[in-house]
Write a protein that holds these residues in place. Sequence first.
Motif, PDB file in Angstrom:
ATOM      1  N   ASP A 256     -10.202  33.690 -14.064  1.00 51.78           N
ATOM      2  CA  ASP A 256     -10.032  34.323 -15.374  1.00 51.78           C
ATOM      3  C   ASP A 256      -9.381  33.376 -16.372  1.00 51.78           C
ATOM      4  OD1 ASP A 256     -11.214  36.697 -14.718  1.00 51.78           O
ATOM      5  OD2 ASP A 256      -9.350  37.689 -14.124  1.00 51.78           O
ATOM      6  N   ALA A 257      -8.640  32.387 -15.877  1.00 54.08           N
ATOM      7  CA  ALA A 257      -7.967  31.442 -16.771  1.00 54.08           C
ATOM      8  C   ALA A 257      -8.882  30.304 -17.209  1.00 54.08           C
ATOM      9  CB  ALA A 257      -6.719  30.867 -16.093  1.00 54.08           C
ATOM     10  N   LEU A 258     -10.068  30.192 -16.609  1.00 53.54           N
ATOM     11  CA  LEU A 258     -10.973  29.095 -16.950  1.00 53.54           C
ATOM     12  C   LEU A 258     -11.791  29.430 -18.192  1.00 53.54           C
ATOM     13  CD1 LEU A 258     -12.489  28.060 -13.480  1.00 53.54           C
ATOM     14  CD2 LEU A 258     -10.514  27.083 -14.653  1.00 53.54           C
TER      15      LEU A 258
ATOM     16  N   ARG B  74      -8.263  22.890 -11.786  1.00 53.04           N
ATOM     17  CA  ARG B  74      -7.437  24.029 -12.192  1.00 53.04           C
ATOM     18  C   ARG B  74      -7.279  25.021 -11.045  1.00 53.04           C
ATOM     19  NH1 ARG B  74      -7.204  25.199 -18.045  1.00 53.04           N
ATOM     20  NH2 ARG B  74      -8.416  23.678 -19.216  1.00 53.04           N
ATOM     21  N   VAL B  75      -8.371  25.286 -10.335  1.00 57.01           N
ATOM     22  CA  VAL B  75      -8.344  26.274  -9.264  1.00 57.01           C
ATOM     23  C   VAL B  75      -7.503  25.796  -8.091  1.00 57.01           C
ATOM     24  CG1 VAL B  75      -9.760  27.405  -7.512  1.00 57.01           C
ATOM     25  CG2 VAL B  75     -10.474  27.422  -9.897  1.00 57.01           C
ATOM     26  N   ARG B  76      -7.615  24.518  -7.775  1.00 60.29           N
ATOM     27  CA  ARG B  76      -6.823  24.005  -6.660  1.00 60.29           C
ATOM     28  C   ARG B  76      -5.334  24.046  -6.985  1.00 60.29           C
ATOM     29  NH1 ARG B  76     -10.518  18.802  -4.845  1.00 60.29           N
ATOM     30  NH2 ARG B  76     -12.036  19.988  -3.624  1.00 60.29           N
TER      31      ARG B  76
ATOM     32  N   ARG C 119      -3.192  38.634 -18.269  1.00 62.54           N
ATOM     33  CA  ARG C 119      -2.729  38.988 -19.597  1.00 62.54           C
ATOM     34  C   ARG C 119      -1.354  38.414 -19.939  1.00 62.54           C
ATOM     35  NH1 ARG C 119      -5.542  43.324 -21.839  1.00 62.54           N
ATOM     36  NH2 ARG C 119      -4.343  42.833 -23.707  1.00 62.54           N
ATOM     37  N   VAL C 120      -0.429  38.376 -18.968  1.00 64.53           N
ATOM     38  CA  VAL C 120       0.922  37.883 -19.230  1.00 64.53           C
ATOM     39  C   VAL C 120       1.389  37.043 -18.048  1.00 64.53           C
ATOM     40  CG1 VAL C 120       3.330  38.481 -19.722  1.00 64.53           C
ATOM     41  CG2 VAL C 120       1.480  39.920 -20.619  1.00 64.53           C
ATOM     42  N   ALA C 121       1.975  35.888 -18.353  1.00 70.07           N
ATOM     43  CA  ALA C 121       2.624  35.056 -17.343  1.00 70.07           C
ATOM     44  C   ALA C 121       4.135  35.181 -17.510  1.00 70.07           C
ATOM     45  CB  ALA C 121       2.192  33.597 -17.487  1.00 70.07           C
ATOM     46  N   PHE C 122       4.841  35.374 -16.404  1.00 71.50           N
ATOM     47  CA  PHE C 122       6.299  35.428 -16.396  1.00 71.50           C
ATOM     48  C   PHE C 122       6.799  34.070 -15.886  1.00 71.50           C
ATOM     49  CE2 PHE C 122       4.853  39.676 -16.291  1.00 71.50           C
ATOM     50  CZ  PHE C 122       5.869  40.583 -16.507  1.00 71.50           C
TER      51      PHE C 122
ATOM     52  N   ALA D 217      -4.686  29.713 -20.747  1.00 71.38           N
ATOM     53  CA  ALA D 217      -5.861  28.930 -20.326  1.00 71.38           C
ATOM     54  C   ALA D 217      -5.437  27.545 -19.845  1.00 71.38           C
ATOM     55  CB  ALA D 217      -6.851  28.817 -21.464  1.00 71.38           C
ATOM     56  N   ARG D 218      -4.372  27.004 -20.418  1.00 72.52           N
ATOM     57  CA  ARG D 218      -3.904  25.670 -20.026  1.00 72.52           C
ATOM     58  C   ARG D 218      -3.071  25.702 -18.745  1.00 72.52           C
ATOM     59  NH1 ARG D 218      -2.842  25.338 -25.652  1.00 72.52           N
ATOM     60  NH2 ARG D 218      -0.635  25.755 -25.264  1.00 72.52           N
TER      61      ARG D 218
END
Length: 297
Positions: A117-119, A161-163, A266-269, A291-292
Amino acid sequence: MTDAERLAERFGAARPRLRRIAQRILGSAADSDDALQESWLRIDRADGAQVANLDGWFTTVVARVCFDALKRRGRRREDLSAEDPRSEIASAASGERPEEEAVLADTIGIALKILLDALPPAERVAFVLHDTFDVPFDDIAAILGRTPEAARQLASRGRRRVRGASAGRDAMTQRHDELVRAFLQASRSGEFSALLALLDPGATLRADAAVTAMGGAAYWQSDRLEAGIEGAEAVARTFLGRARAALPAFIDGEPGAVWMHDGELRVAFRFRIAGDRIAEIVLVADRDALARSVVER
């Protein structure tokens, strides 16, 4: 049997694989069914009699439809403000059949869903098609409208990114992960004394503007999220009974947590730990920042 009947029979035989492709790219059982339906309409209208490799053609059409759907999904979210009730339509669609979505999450793995989802759409399509379904880069290039070398680079970036960070964690990182997990559990359980014990006396909590825009002030019951909430007691009271849906995760190699809605990050803590206590918590919802980030469960 007519040509149309043969085409429908071949598409039906290929449908299970095509559905797996659509599910992996879109991350939603409902959206993948819609993509297959649209793909069949395109294929049925086209002249498939001259196509030598029907399975390859089916894959190309489905992947293009999925790629277009990812781009539309991103544009809808960017165009609608957080206050607009239509802003949740794209996400809500994938939750119409929760049983199927749960099965899909188990099949793909919640960690991989978070990472995919972040890609960006092009990276996601290139990575999934090549690394999961062995689609050649020449075919991926045609789907994405890029050169084969560009398609190779997109898949490579997605793979990196996935790794994410190395699976091997040193003792300090493991200890910090335990602290974050204990904090989340205390938050969910409403254990004020436990929250207080895990926080540095000068701990702070703040959020970016995107968190506020999605209604963060109402949820966290504070209008000081962007300015910053200071002090262990104030931060503990803000978290008391909340963070129920936060999932432990590594963010750029550091222990943290994520909140997902209908399969979307949606949110990163982000946590900063000093002296075996949590010194700072930052809530990030900005899409570019997410995304980054490399998120790993």
